[in-house]
Design an enzyme around this catalytic site. Structure first.
Site, short mmCIF file in Angstrom:
data_model
loop_
_atom_site.label_atom_id
_atom_site.label_comp_id
_atom_site.label_asym_id
_atom_site.label_seq_id
_atom_site.Cartn_x
_atom_site.Cartn_y
_atom_site.Cartn_z
N ASN A 145 -2.07 0.35 6.65
CA ASN A 145 -1.53 -0.88 7.25
C ASN A 145 -0.69 -1.71 6.28
O ASN A 145 -0.57 -2.92 6.42
CB ASN A 145 -2.66 -1.70 7.89
CG ASN A 145 -3.74 -2.09 6.89
OD1 ASN A 145 -3.61 -1.83 5.70
ND2 ASN A 145 -4.78 -2.73 7.37
N GLU A 151 -9.56 -10.92 -7.60
CA GLU A 151 -8.64 -9.79 -7.43
C GLU A 151 -7.44 -9.89 -8.38
O GLU A 151 -6.99 -8.88 -8.92
CB GLU A 151 -8.18 -9.72 -5.97
CG GLU A 151 -9.33 -9.35 -5.03
CD GLU A 151 -8.98 -9.37 -3.56
OE1 GLU A 151 -9.87 -9.05 -2.74
OE2 GLU A 151 -7.82 -9.69 -3.20
N LYS A 211 0.82 -1.22 0.00
CA LYS A 211 0.00 0.00 0.00
C LYS A 211 0.86 1.28 0.00
O LYS A 211 2.07 1.22 0.27
CB LYS A 211 -0.94 -0.04 1.21
CG LYS A 211 -1.98 -1.16 1.15
CD LYS A 211 -2.96 -1.07 2.31
CE LYS A 211 -4.01 -2.16 2.23
NZ LYS A 211 -5.01 -2.05 3.33
N HIS A 240 -2.32 -5.35 1.54
CA HIS A 240 -3.61 -6.03 1.33
C HIS A 240 -3.33 -7.49 1.02
O HIS A 240 -2.32 -7.80 0.39
CB HIS A 240 -4.35 -5.41 0.13
CG HIS A 240 -5.50 -6.26 -0.34
ND1 HIS A 240 -6.75 -6.19 0.22
CD2 HIS A 240 -5.56 -7.25 -1.28
CE1 HIS A 240 -7.53 -7.09 -0.37
NE2 HIS A 240 -6.83 -7.74 -1.28
N TYR A 242 -12.48 -2.12 -3.90
CA TYR A 242 -13.00 -2.17 -2.53
C TYR A 242 -14.53 -2.07 -2.48
O TYR A 242 -15.08 -1.72 -1.43
CB TYR A 242 -12.36 -1.06 -1.69
CG TYR A 242 -10.98 -1.40 -1.17
CD1 TYR A 242 -10.78 -2.51 -0.34
CD2 TYR A 242 -9.87 -0.63 -1.48
CE1 TYR A 242 -9.53 -2.83 0.15
CE2 TYR A 242 -8.60 -0.95 -0.99
CZ TYR A 242 -8.45 -2.05 -0.18
OH TYR A 242 -7.20 -2.37 0.32
P1 ADP Z 1 -7.98 -6.59 5.81
O1 ADP Z 1 -7.15 -5.68 4.92
O2 ADP Z 1 -7.21 -7.04 7.02
O3 ADP Z 1 -8.60 -7.74 5.05
P2 ADP Z 1 -10.62 -5.34 5.80
O4 ADP Z 1 -10.89 -6.14 4.55
O5 ADP Z 1 -11.61 -5.44 6.90
O6 ADP Z 1 -9.17 -5.70 6.40
O7 ADP Z 1 -10.50 -3.81 5.44
C1 ADP Z 1 -9.89 -3.39 4.24
C2 ADP Z 1 -8.98 -2.23 4.54
O8 ADP Z 1 -9.76 -1.12 4.98
C3 ADP Z 1 -7.98 -2.45 5.69
O9 ADP Z 1 -6.82 -3.15 5.30
C4 ADP Z 1 -7.67 -1.02 6.09
O10 ADP Z 1 -6.76 -0.39 5.17
C5 ADP Z 1 -9.05 -0.38 5.95
N1 ADP Z 1 -9.81 -0.41 7.20
C6 ADP Z 1 -10.39 -1.50 7.79
N2 ADP Z 1 -11.00 -1.18 8.94
C7 ADP Z 1 -10.83 0.16 9.09
C8 ADP Z 1 -11.22 1.10 10.08
N3 ADP Z 1 -11.96 0.74 11.14
N4 ADP Z 1 -10.85 2.39 9.92
C9 ADP Z 1 -10.12 2.79 8.83
N5 ADP Z 1 -9.71 1.95 7.86
C10 ADP Z 1 -10.05 0.66 7.98
MG MG Z 2 -9.97 -7.67 3.50
#
Ligand code: ADP
Ligand code: MG
Length: 140
Positions: A114, A128, A11, A117, A51
């Site tokens: 974070n 994807e 990212k 992905h 997304y």
């Molecule tokens: P992951 O990437 O661990 O699969 P999710 O699919 O739930 O997590 O969420 C997609 C992305 O959205 C996350 O990697 C993060 O960048 C963002 N995200 C998820 N939850 C939050 C939140 N509560 N606040 C802000 N950004 C979030």
């Molecule tokens: Mg996810």
């Protein structure tokens, strides 16, 4: 067990800090092989489409803005049980909850920024991968 594939994104928070190699090293050390990779600047349309499953979530607009804020590296990873293997080395979505030895523990800045992905199922991995790569761009 046969090798399977998953989809990964390094990212913008990680590309900005020049961590493409560091993140990739952790993926490789976890037993994953990069079989396709390209550095791109996602369009808003691509980020919203990618997304789309999250479009009702309160963080959707911020997430899209973040994902188009800088370059990303999209990758196809191959390995034994690739989806689960990648999710394990990524660590929890919120770095505050991520285990030691995971990419997000080492590098994530926040729950949003974070660093990586990773697909969450074999079915989503296939979707994807096809979103960003043509079959002939993947060389196993
Ligand atoms: P992951 O990437 O661990 O699969 P999710 O699919 O739930 O997590 O969420 C997609 C992305 O959205 C996350 O990697 C993060 O960048 C963002 N995200 C998820 N939850 C939050 C939140 N509560 N606040 C802000 N950004 C979030
Ligand atoms: Mg996810």
């Amino acid at each position: 067990m046969a090798a399977t594939r998953t989809f990964s994104i390094i990212k913008p928070d990680a590309t900005r800090r020049n961590l493409t190699g560091a993140v990739t090293k952790m993926l490789e050390e976890a037993g994953l092989r990069v079989v396709a990779s390209k550095r791109i600047r996602m369009s808003r349309q691509q980020a919203e489409g990618f997304y789309a499953v999250h479009k009702e979530r309160p963080f959707f607009e911020d997430l899209v803005a973040f994902m188009i804020s800088g370059p990303v590296v999209v990758q196809v990873l191959e390995g034994e049980d690739a989806v689960a293997r990648n999710r394990k080395v990524m660590g929890a979505t919120n770095p505050a909850n991520a285990d030691e030895g995971t990419i997000r523990k080492a590098y994530a800045e926040s729950i949003e920024a974070n660093s990586v992905h990773g697909s969450d199922s074999e079915e989503n991995a296939a979707t994807e991968i096809a979103f960003f790569f043509k079959p002939d761009e993947i060389v196993g």
